[in-house]
Enzyme design. Structure first.
Site, short mmCIF file in Angstrom:
data_model
loop_
_atom_site.label_atom_id
_atom_site.label_comp_id
_atom_site.label_asym_id
_atom_site.label_seq_id
_atom_site.Cartn_x
_atom_site.Cartn_y
_atom_site.Cartn_z
N LYS A 44 36.11 43.26 18.07
CA LYS A 44 36.44 44.53 18.71
C LYS A 44 37.04 45.42 17.63
O LYS A 44 38.14 45.17 17.14
CB LYS A 44 37.44 44.32 19.85
CG LYS A 44 37.80 45.63 20.55
CD LYS A 44 38.98 45.45 21.49
CE LYS A 44 39.43 46.82 22.00
NZ LYS A 44 40.73 46.74 22.72
N GLY A 74 47.52 51.49 27.07
CA GLY A 74 48.80 51.18 27.69
C GLY A 74 49.37 52.27 28.59
O GLY A 74 50.47 52.12 29.11
N ALA A 111 40.82 50.42 27.73
CA ALA A 111 42.11 51.09 27.56
C ALA A 111 42.40 52.09 28.67
O ALA A 111 41.51 52.79 29.16
CB ALA A 111 42.22 51.79 26.21
N GLY A 112 43.68 52.14 29.04
CA GLY A 112 44.16 53.13 29.99
C GLY A 112 44.10 52.75 31.45
O GLY A 112 44.59 53.47 32.31
#
EC number: 2.8.1.10
Length: 252
Positions: free
Chosen positions: A91, A152, A179-180
């Site tokens: 990743k 995050g 993400a998020g």
């Protein structure tokens, strides 16, 4: 299908910030995830114990280059991760802005080009920008991982139009929202848009009950994917009654 690997679970789970190693293992099992991400930096700090712990999960490892800000850092970290974890999957994260953790698109594409040439199977953490996506594919990537919101933040899918456009533009490319994501409903929404998987960490690790939250995310992602396959009804600007008006009682 990710680099020739067919997965039955559409959830990819991060392994950082959990209250304890046991809670981490239980959360992985409850989620049904088959792919877990791992940081080389954490492996180094734990002296191999962390890798032994993850082996108990029997999941496929997806090492990341978290914390890297330059092409050199990312490429070096990826090479080390391949040696340590014995996988060509990586990743790729090349962060360009410390506050938002937004990827640096220029360094990201260059690092992807180097790693793909060296035989890595690159999962690039990117934005929903179509041009960057095209450049990553030209560099050799066969998967794209656009963010939903800053890492995050738990804000969910901040740019729905952009993500829809990305799904429509890259019809045959596996896309993973990364993400998020902060709630199971947000993960389900990503799957309803037609994305192939969701990668998340903090939403589970920082939950009051990480194991219960992992289970909830697994179910939500499955529900969202099944809903997309079944075919969602189109949105309307006006109401459309579902009950026929014929046969109504005539009141005097």
């Amino acid at each position: 299908m990710f680099y020739g690997v067919d997965l039955t679970s559409r959830l990819m789970l991060g392994t950082a910030q959990y209250p304890s190693p046991q809670v981490l293992l239980e959360a992985i099992e409850a989620s049904g995830a088959q792919v877990i991400t791992v940081s080389l930096r954490r492996e180094g700090a734990a002296g191999g114990a962390f890798r032994a712990l993850l082996a108990k999960s029997r999941c496929r490892l997806l090492p990341n280059t978290a914390g890297c800000h330059t092409v050199r850092e990312a490429v070096t970290t990826a090479r080390m991760a391949r040696e340590v974890f014995g996988t060509s999957w990586i990743k790729l994260e090349v962060i360009g802005h410390a506050d938002t953790q937004q990827p640096d698109p220029f360094a990201l594409v260059e690092a992807a080009r180097v790693l793909c040439a060296e035989g890595f199977d690159v999962f690039p953490y990117t934005t929903e920008d179509l041009i960057v996506g095209e450049k990553l594919l030209e560099a050799g990537c066969k998967v794209l991982m656009p963010w939903g919101a800053p890492i995050g933040s738990g804000q969910g899918l901040r740019n729905l139009a952009g993500l829809r456009s990305m799904r429509a533009h890259f019809r045959d490319v596996p896309l993973v929202v990364d993400a998020g994501i902060g709630a199971p409903s947000q993960a389900a929404q990503a799957m309803e848009l037609g994305f192939d998987a969701v990668l998340l960490n903090t939403a589970v690790a920082k939950a009051v009950d990480p194991v219960g939250m992992a289970r909830a995310f697994g179910r939500a992602i499955q529900a969202g994917q099944e809903g997309f396959v079944a075919g969602l009804m189109p949105e309307r600007d006006m109401a459309s009654a579902s009950t026929p008006v014929f046969g109504l009682a005539e009141l005097a």
